[in-house]
Design a protein around this motif. Structure first.
Motif, PDB file in Angstrom:
ATOM      1  N   LYS A 107      33.158 -15.263  -1.267  1.00  0.00           N
ATOM      2  CA  LYS A 107      32.192 -14.488  -0.222  1.00  0.00           C
ATOM      3  C   LYS A 107      31.322 -13.637  -0.835  1.00  0.00           C
ATOM      4  CE  LYS A 107      31.690 -12.392   4.168  1.00  0.00           C
ATOM      5  NZ  LYS A 107      31.062 -11.334   3.666  1.00  0.00           N
ATOM      6  N   ASP A 129      31.496 -18.859   6.423  1.00  0.00           N
ATOM      7  CA  ASP A 129      32.494 -18.059   5.785  1.00  0.00           C
ATOM      8  C   ASP A 129      33.909 -18.773   6.030  1.00  0.00           C
ATOM      9  OD1 ASP A 129      30.593 -16.207   4.639  1.00  0.00           O
ATOM     10  OD2 ASP A 129      30.836 -15.062   6.414  1.00  0.00           O
ATOM     11  N   SER A 165      33.255 -18.796   1.074  1.00  0.00           N
ATOM     12  CA  SER A 165      32.007 -19.296   1.844  1.00  0.00           C
ATOM     13  C   SER A 165      31.458 -20.528   1.393  1.00  0.00           C
ATOM     14  CB  SER A 165      30.725 -18.514   1.659  1.00  0.00           C
ATOM     15  OG  SER A 165      30.976 -17.041   1.935  1.00  0.00           O
TER      16      SER A 165
END
Length: 262
Positions: A128, A157, A172
């Motif tokens: 992420k 995400d 993600s």
């Protein structure tokens, strides 16, 4: 380019959450004509879904301990082939989609690899933090590199508990679509950085000079080296930075250059 070889490439986290799996496959927007390359098929959970929807799947796997899982799928589906080796070093054939849940430690060399691949879209599961930097267009080397060559879209995400074993960080799903240089005709900074990343062995001052000249050509003009040098002089970039190669610039210097260009 030589890629780093001392990274733990077996840092594997297998996606097991059915909702996220479906979101990932939906993001791939597969058609029956799609030629697909999957990097790191693992136990084949995603591979099977790709084989059902696409025309052909070429798997590239480094871990020979997972050979059994792939062989089971190859017996079941006739549109799956596999190459064993390091995807960073292997030739990736032209395809429609490149799909992967990357070991997060190899994100940068993999993005570098994609610059030399021929494909329409790449759908990736990444850390992420990387997705945040790229989607927010942070002024770091990796974010500037990625955004100079691709349009980036964040799909969603992913919580750590959606994987087995669970990673220590959020993940993600992102989609990368290659951008050609002509599309950047009215995106000056993206064009300049794209040209410079292609020629990163040059000193920065020579790299900016040639990039400015190429940008002027794109607009049907002719900027001389002397004129280009005068423009660079007006940027007031420190001489010590101008004499560095791109590979040796810090993120602070990348930010300085981006903010200075005009």
């Amino acid at each position: 380019m030589e890629f780093i070889n001392n990274i733990d490439y077996f840092d594997q986290h297998f996606l097991i959450d059915k909702k996220v799996l479906n979101d990932f496959i939906d993001a791939c927007e597969l058609s029956i004509d799609d030629e697909i390359v999957e990097i790191g098929p693992g136990k084949g959970i995603i591979t099977e879904l790709l084989a059902k929807k696409g025309k052909h799947v070429t798997c590239i796997e480094l871990d020979l301990n997972l050979e059994h899982f792939i062989n089971v799928l190859k017996d079941k589906y006739k549109n799956i082939d596999v190459l064993y080796g390091n995807a960073l070093n292997l030739y990736i054939p032209p395809c429609d989609k490149i799909i992967s849940a990357l070991p997060y430690s190899i994100t940068e060399p993999f993005i570098e690899k994609l610059l030399r691949c021929e494909f329409k879209e790449s759908i990736l599961i990444v850390g992420k933090r990387f997705a945040d930097n790229v989607c927010n267009k942070s002024l770091t080397k990796l974010s500037l590199l990625t955004n100079s060559f691709f349009n980036v879209e964040r799909i969603r995400d992913i919580e750590p508990n959606c994987f087995d074993p669970a990673p220590r960080v959020m993940s993600s799903i992102i989609k990368l679509k290659p951008v050609n240089r002509e599309e950047l005709k009215y995106s000056f900074k993206r064009f300049i950085f794209r040209e410079m990343f292609y020629n990163r062995e040059r000193k920065l001052k020579n790299n900016i000079m040639e990039a400015l000249i190429e940008f002027s050509k794109l607009h049907g003009k002719r900027l001389t080296k002397r004129e280009s040098k005068e423009i660079i002089k007006s940027y007031n970039i420190p001489e010590i930075t101008l004499n560095k190669q791109m590979e040796n610039l810090s993120n602070e210097e990348y930010e300085l250059i981006f903010e200075t260009l005009k």
